[in-house]
Design a protein around this motif. Structure first.
Motif, mmCIF file in Angstrom:
data_model
loop_
_atom_site.group_PDB
_atom_site.id
_atom_site.type_symbol
_atom_site.label_atom_id
_atom_site.label_comp_id
_atom_site.label_asym_id
_atom_site.label_seq_id
_atom_site.Cartn_x
_atom_site.Cartn_y
_atom_site.Cartn_z
ATOM 1 N N LEU A 1 -8.444 5.711 10.892
ATOM 2 C CA LEU A 1 -7.315 6.300 10.329
ATOM 3 C C LEU A 1 -6.702 5.391 9.319
ATOM 4 N N GLU A 2 -6.732 4.155 9.755
ATOM 5 C CA GLU A 2 -6.195 2.937 9.186
ATOM 6 C C GLU A 2 -6.639 2.599 7.950
ATOM 7 N N ARG A 3 -8.150 2.475 7.674
ATOM 8 C CA ARG A 3 -8.953 2.282 6.627
ATOM 9 C C ARG A 3 -9.212 3.511 5.992
ATOM 10 N N ALA A 4 -8.941 4.840 6.248
ATOM 11 C CA ALA A 4 -9.287 5.973 5.279
ATOM 12 C C ALA A 4 -8.809 5.688 4.032
ATOM 13 N N PRO A 5 -7.448 5.515 3.845
ATOM 14 C CA PRO A 5 -6.825 5.627 2.434
ATOM 15 C C PRO A 5 -7.680 4.708 1.450
ATOM 16 N N GLU A 6 -8.119 3.330 2.205
ATOM 17 C CA GLU A 6 -8.768 2.359 1.112
ATOM 18 C C GLU A 6 -10.137 2.784 0.940
ATOM 19 N N VAL A 7 -10.638 3.311 2.054
ATOM 20 C CA VAL A 7 -12.230 3.697 1.581
ATOM 21 C C VAL A 7 -12.239 4.729 0.727
ATOM 22 N N PRO A 17 1.579 5.270 6.453
ATOM 23 C CA PRO A 17 0.042 5.246 7.182
ATOM 24 C C PRO A 17 -0.146 6.746 7.902
ATOM 25 N N ILE A 18 -1.467 7.172 7.944
ATOM 26 C CA ILE A 18 -1.981 8.414 8.450
ATOM 27 C C ILE A 18 -1.163 8.571 9.999
ATOM 28 N N ILE A 19 -1.108 7.805 10.734
ATOM 29 C CA ILE A 19 -0.684 7.830 12.192
ATOM 30 C C ILE A 19 0.904 8.074 11.900
ATOM 31 N N GLU A 20 1.734 8.034 10.831
ATOM 32 C CA GLU A 20 3.059 8.529 10.986
ATOM 33 C C GLU A 20 3.092 9.767 10.418
ATOM 34 N N TYR A 21 2.114 10.623 10.231
ATOM 35 C CA TYR A 21 2.165 12.190 9.651
ATOM 36 C C TYR A 21 2.319 12.772 11.109
ATOM 37 N N THR A 22 3.197 13.376 11.265
ATOM 38 C CA THR A 22 3.361 13.906 12.619
ATOM 39 C C THR A 22 3.602 15.510 12.720
ATOM 40 N N SER A 23 3.962 16.122 11.428
ATOM 41 C CA SER A 23 4.070 17.355 11.552
ATOM 42 C C SER A 23 3.081 18.141 11.053
ATOM 43 N N VAL A 24 2.559 19.350 11.594
ATOM 44 C CA VAL A 24 1.557 20.191 11.041
ATOM 45 C C VAL A 24 1.254 20.306 9.710
ATOM 46 N N GLU A 25 2.672 20.852 9.102
ATOM 47 C CA GLU A 25 2.615 21.153 7.651
ATOM 48 C C GLU A 25 2.329 19.799 6.699
#
Length: 101
Positions: A30-36, A44-52
């Motif tokens: 999850l940390e590397r996904a944006p770069e890859v 960061p992805i782990i800060e997206y916490t709502s379903v929408e």
């Protein structure tokens, strides 16, 4: 109410016995996904916490050109596996909020 982190959810609430190695692998994916994937995110992805919010992010990521190949080349599909687990986590969070627990 204290929010359950993704790592805590994987360890205690996911309903599956994730090994410590797998948990670290998912977090790293999850940390590397944006770069890859060559995507710039607001946070960061782990800060997206709502379903929408996560659904929009997910659509953005999986619709990147050559997503399947990039996913396969990075940890044999660990990005898609991590995103699938994270989606379940976000659904868990939403259920907790709706219950008011």
């Amino acid at each position: 109410m204290k929010t359950v982190s993704f790592v805590e959810w994987l360890k205690f609430y996911a309903g599956k016995d994730y090994r410590e190695h797998t948990i670290k692998y998912y977090v790293r994916a999850l940390e590397r996904a944006p770069e890859v994937l060559g995507v710039t995110l607001d946070k960061p992805i782990i800060e997206y916490t709502s379903v929408e919010e996560f659904s929009t992010l997910y659509d953005t990521l999986v619709n990147v050109e050559d997503y399947a190949e990039k996913n396969r080349n990075y940890g044999h599909g660990s990005i898609s596996a991590a995103l699938a687990a994270y989606k379940k986590y976000v659904l868990f969070l939403e259920k907790m909020v709706s219950k008011g627990s």
